[in-house]
Motif scaffolding. Structure first.
Motif, PDB file in Angstrom:
ATOM      1  N   PHE A  67       6.729 -12.086   3.410  1.00  0.00           N
ATOM      2  CA  PHE A  67       5.332 -12.348   3.759  1.00  0.00           C
ATOM      3  C   PHE A  67       5.221 -13.570   4.677  1.00  0.00           C
ATOM      4  O   PHE A  67       4.534 -13.532   5.708  1.00  0.00           O
ATOM      5  CB  PHE A  67       4.512 -12.561   2.486  1.00  0.00           C
ATOM      6  N   LYS A  68       5.923 -14.640   4.306  1.00  0.00           N
ATOM      7  CA  LYS A  68       5.891 -15.863   5.124  1.00  0.00           C
ATOM      8  C   LYS A  68       6.480 -15.624   6.510  1.00  0.00           C
ATOM      9  O   LYS A  68       6.042 -16.217   7.489  1.00  0.00           O
ATOM     10  CB  LYS A  68       6.667 -16.979   4.417  1.00  0.00           C
ATOM     11  N   GLY A  69       7.489 -14.735   6.565  1.00  0.00           N
ATOM     12  CA  GLY A  69       8.119 -14.437   7.846  1.00  0.00           C
ATOM     13  C   GLY A  69       7.349 -13.422   8.670  1.00  0.00           C
ATOM     14  O   GLY A  69       7.796 -13.036   9.750  1.00  0.00           O
ATOM     15  N   GLU A  70       6.196 -12.982   8.142  1.00  0.00           N
ATOM     16  CA  GLU A  70       5.323 -12.013   8.810  1.00  0.00           C
ATOM     17  C   GLU A  70       5.989 -10.655   9.025  1.00  0.00           C
ATOM     18  O   GLU A  70       5.693  -9.943   9.968  1.00  0.00           O
ATOM     19  CB  GLU A  70       4.815 -12.578  10.151  1.00  0.00           C
ATOM     20  N   PHE A  71       6.883 -10.308   8.093  1.00  0.00           N
ATOM     21  CA  PHE A  71       7.502  -8.983   8.119  1.00  0.00           C
ATOM     22  C   PHE A  71       6.632  -7.968   7.367  1.00  0.00           C
ATOM     23  O   PHE A  71       6.731  -6.770   7.614  1.00  0.00           O
ATOM     24  CB  PHE A  71       8.888  -9.026   7.478  1.00  0.00           C
ATOM     25  N   ILE A  72       5.822  -8.478   6.420  1.00  0.00           N
ATOM     26  CA  ILE A  72       4.919  -7.620   5.654  1.00  0.00           C
ATOM     27  C   ILE A  72       3.563  -8.298   5.538  1.00  0.00           C
ATOM     28  O   ILE A  72       3.438  -9.509   5.763  1.00  0.00           O
ATOM     29  CB  ILE A  72       5.463  -7.316   4.232  1.00  0.00           C
ATOM     30  N   GLN A  73       2.549  -7.507   5.172  1.00  0.00           N
ATOM     31  CA  GLN A  73       1.216  -8.024   4.886  1.00  0.00           C
ATOM     32  C   GLN A  73       0.768  -7.474   3.542  1.00  0.00           C
ATOM     33  O   GLN A  73       1.165  -6.368   3.142  1.00  0.00           O
ATOM     34  CB  GLN A  73       0.218  -7.592   5.970  1.00  0.00           C
ATOM     35  N   LEU A  74      -0.050  -8.254   2.847  1.00  0.00           N
ATOM     36  CA  LEU A  74      -0.593  -7.846   1.550  1.00  0.00           C
ATOM     37  C   LEU A  74      -2.109  -7.802   1.656  1.00  0.00           C
ATOM     38  O   LEU A  74      -2.746  -8.813   1.965  1.00  0.00           O
ATOM     39  CB  LEU A  74      -0.157  -8.823   0.452  1.00  0.00           C
ATOM     40  N   LYS A  75      -2.682  -6.624   1.421  1.00  0.00           N
ATOM     41  CA  LYS A  75      -4.130  -6.455   1.522  1.00  0.00           C
ATOM     42  C   LYS A  75      -4.641  -5.616   0.356  1.00  0.00           C
ATOM     43  O   LYS A  75      -4.154  -4.508   0.130  1.00  0.00           O
ATOM     44  CB  LYS A  75      -4.513  -5.746   2.827  1.00  0.00           C
ATOM     45  N   GLU A  76      -5.608  -6.183  -0.361  1.00  0.00           N
ATOM     46  CA  GLU A  76      -6.251  -5.444  -1.449  1.00  0.00           C
ATOM     47  C   GLU A  76      -5.234  -4.775  -2.366  1.00  0.00           C
ATOM     48  O   GLU A  76      -5.306  -3.584  -2.650  1.00  0.00           O
ATOM     49  CB  GLU A  76      -7.220  -4.405  -0.875  1.00  0.00           C
ATOM     50  N   SER A  77      -4.287  -5.547  -2.803  1.00  0.00           N
ATOM     51  CA  SER A  77      -3.235  -5.127  -3.748  1.00  0.00           C
ATOM     52  C   SER A  77      -2.244  -4.114  -3.167  1.00  0.00           C
ATOM     53  O   SER A  77      -1.390  -3.594  -3.881  1.00  0.00           O
ATOM     54  CB  SER A  77      -3.827  -4.558  -5.044  1.00  0.00           C
ATOM     55  N   LEU A  78      -2.336  -3.818  -1.866  1.00  0.00           N
ATOM     56  CA  LEU A  78      -1.398  -2.902  -1.221  1.00  0.00           C
ATOM     57  C   LEU A  78      -0.487  -3.672  -0.275  1.00  0.00           C
ATOM     58  O   LEU A  78      -0.857  -4.723   0.243  1.00  0.00           O
ATOM     59  CB  LEU A  78      -2.151  -1.815  -0.445  1.00  0.00           C
ATOM     60  N   VAL A  79       0.714  -3.145  -0.058  1.00  0.00           N
ATOM     61  CA  VAL A  79       1.673  -3.803   0.828  1.00  0.00           C
ATOM     62  C   VAL A  79       1.818  -2.987   2.107  1.00  0.00           C
ATOM     63  O   VAL A  79       1.856  -1.757   2.081  1.00  0.00           O
ATOM     64  CB  VAL A  79       3.048  -3.972   0.125  1.00  0.00           C
ATOM     65  N   TYR A  80       1.877  -3.695   3.228  1.00  0.00           N
ATOM     66  CA  TYR A  80       1.997  -3.070   4.545  1.00  0.00           C
ATOM     67  C   TYR A  80       3.170  -3.702   5.290  1.00  0.00           C
ATOM     68  O   TYR A  80       3.430  -4.904   5.154  1.00  0.00           O
ATOM     69  CB  TYR A  80       0.736  -3.291   5.386  1.00  0.00           C
ATOM     70  N   ILE A  81       3.856  -2.914   6.088  1.00  0.00           N
ATOM     71  CA  ILE A  81       4.900  -3.462   6.938  1.00  0.00           C
ATOM     72  C   ILE A  81       4.301  -3.768   8.310  1.00  0.00           C
ATOM     73  O   ILE A  81       3.401  -3.062   8.782  1.00  0.00           O
ATOM     74  CB  ILE A  81       6.101  -2.494   7.064  1.00  0.00           C
ATOM     75  N   THR A  82       4.757  -4.832   8.938  1.00  0.00           N
ATOM     76  CA  THR A  82       4.291  -5.198  10.272  1.00  0.00           C
ATOM     77  C   THR A  82       5.245  -4.643  11.323  1.00  0.00           C
ATOM     78  O   THR A  82       6.332  -4.146  10.991  1.00  0.00           O
ATOM     79  CB  THR A  82       4.223  -6.724  10.421  1.00  0.00           C
ATOM     80  N   ASN A  83       4.866  -4.743  12.580  1.00  0.00           N
ATOM     81  CA  ASN A  83       5.764  -4.310  13.664  1.00  0.00           C
ATOM     82  C   ASN A  83       7.061  -5.112  13.636  1.00  0.00           C
ATOM     83  O   ASN A  83       8.142  -4.581  13.891  1.00  0.00           O
ATOM     84  CB  ASN A  83       5.074  -4.474  15.020  1.00  0.00           C
ATOM     85  N   LYS A  84       6.935  -6.395  13.320  1.00  0.00           N
ATOM     86  CA  LYS A  84       8.123  -7.242  13.213  1.00  0.00           C
ATOM     87  C   LYS A  84       9.032  -6.738  12.094  1.00  0.00           C
ATOM     88  O   LYS A  84      10.262  -6.735  12.234  1.00  0.00           O
ATOM     89  CB  LYS A  84       7.705  -8.689  12.940  1.00  0.00           C
ATOM     90  N   GLY A  85       8.418  -6.296  10.996  1.00  0.00           N
ATOM     91  CA  GLY A  85       9.194  -5.774   9.870  1.00  0.00           C
ATOM     92  C   GLY A  85       9.920  -4.497  10.216  1.00  0.00           C
ATOM     93  O   GLY A  85      11.088  -4.306   9.858  1.00  0.00           O
ATOM     94  N   VAL A  86       9.246  -3.605  10.946  1.00  0.00           N
ATOM     95  CA  VAL A  86       9.866  -2.335  11.359  1.00  0.00           C
ATOM     96  C   VAL A  86      11.091  -2.599  12.230  1.00  0.00           C
ATOM     97  O   VAL A  86      12.139  -1.960  12.075  1.00  0.00           O
ATOM     98  CB  VAL A  86       8.849  -1.457  12.118  1.00  0.00           C
ATOM     99  N   LYS A  87      10.968  -3.567  13.137  1.00  0.00           N
ATOM    100  CA  LYS A  87      12.071  -3.880  14.049  1.00  0.00           C
ATOM    101  C   LYS A  87      13.269  -4.486  13.327  1.00  0.00           C
ATOM    102  O   LYS A  87      14.393  -4.451  13.835  1.00  0.00           O
ATOM    103  CB  LYS A  87      11.588  -4.831  15.139  1.00  0.00           C
TER     104      LYS A  87
END
Length: 344
Positions: A67-87
């Motif tokens: 999360f701190k590295g901006e590889f994932i995001q946390l929204k409304e109890s759900l987890v999302y991967i970022t473009n940086k995370g996909v790469k």
């Protein structure tokens, strides 16, 4: 793969559809209906139960790092991967894990190999009194029977075992680190296998990364063991492969289905809630493509649910159910499970 990469791989599959704790339950091998069905929904068989001893503290630290590295995001109890995370996901690497098939039992295989190698090494050095590296009584009994079976005192078992290990370690899917970790973990005469901490320090990796790489090696070996090419190690792998991947409770439910009982009848016989039996059905369908679901849902309903799932780009039950009020949550789960089997 390293631990953070595995987390990103899983989160990429479930992005926006599951909570941040879903990967934890998957890696631990939680036998809940939700986790079992997610294995099939999102094609995550490789990672199921690969880290049964994983602590929530270590997991939370890793999630926080991502999360701190901006590889994932946390929204409304759900987890999302970022473009940086996909790469950051090594999509070009072949998955060497097979958690669904072994579920931690590869460690039993390892204990057997380790104790066999230690015992043969001690006897070769004429040191017949030693403290076994593996304290587990079941492992000691198994290895004793194995050694007696091959008449280890008067045979060339030591060389045969060594040749079979070398043959399996030569698998091109493995790299030098896989092979080195396997050898360095072994114990023998006047030699104790290195600990996870020692290996992690030497290779400048986290303990969990070392354990996962070692696990990849064990799974690859087990996937390629055969009676023809590795007869002795094949015997050491007895009962390691999961022949019946169902939980004990789901297995009992499946036996009653085979006798023609309905969900309601089974719930009454087993004194369980209907929801629990429905969880068992999802688990059974996940493991048996031939299991008929025609008594629970029609082909037309399956097609309708799958089409809507594709249109909405989601496997969230509520979103699908809201658009198809005439079907039950159980039917949505069934359709999604059957749909993923079709695409395997």
């Amino acid at each position: 793969m390293h631990f953070h990469q595995i987390l990103l791989f899983i989160i990429h599959k479930i992005t926006g559809q599951r909570s941040e704790n879903a990967p934890y339950y998957l890696l631990k091998g939680k036998k809940s209906g939700q986790t079992i069905q997610d294995v099939t929904y999102f094609q995550l068989h490789a990672f199921f139960s690969i880290l049964p001893q994983l602590s929530k503290e270590d997991y939370d630290i890793a999630i926080n790092d991502l999360f701190k590295g901006e590889f994932i995001q946390l929204k409304e109890s759900l987890v999302y991967i970022t473009n940086k995370g996909v790469k950051a996901i090594p999509l070009d690497k072949k998955l060497l894990l097979n958690g669904w098939q072994y579920r931690g039992k590869e460690q039993i295989f390892w204990k057997r190999i380790d104790l066999v190698v230690q015992t043969l090494s001690q006897f070769q050095a004429n040191e017949k009194k030693f403290v076994p590296n593996q304290k587990d009584i079941a492992t000691q009994h198994f290895v004793k029977d194995f050694l007696v079976q091959y008449n280890f005192r008067h045979s060339n078992l030591n060389n045969y075992i060594k040749q079979e290990i070398f043959h399996l370690l030569e698998n091109p899917s493995l790299d030098d680190l896989h092979r080195t970790l396997f050898v360095y973990r072994l114990s023998g005469y006047n030699k104790t296998g290195l600990t996870w901490e020692q290996l992690a320090r030497y290779y400048h990796l986290a303990d969990l990364d070392i354990k996962i790489i070692f696990l990849e090696c064990l799974h690859t070996i087990l996937d390629n063991i055969s009676m023809e090419t590795s007869p002795r190690l094949f015997n050491l792998a007895k009962d390691i492969h999961i022949d019946t991947p169902l939980t004990d409770s789901a297995f009992k439910t499946n036996s009653l289905f085979e006798k023609g009982y309905s969900i309601e009848q089974i719930a009454k016989i087993r004194k369980l809630k209907i929801n629990t039996i429905e969880d068992h059905v999802i688990e059974i369908v996940s493991n048996n493509k031939k299991f008929s679901v025609s008594s629970f849902i029609s082909k037309e309903q399956i097609g309708e649910i799958l089409q809507l799932s594709n249109e909405l780009h989601t496997k969230k039950l509520t979103l699908i159910k809201d658009r198809l009020p005439e079907v039950s949550y159980f039917q949505v789960r069934l359709a999604l499970t059957k749909g993923e089997q079709i695409h395997e």
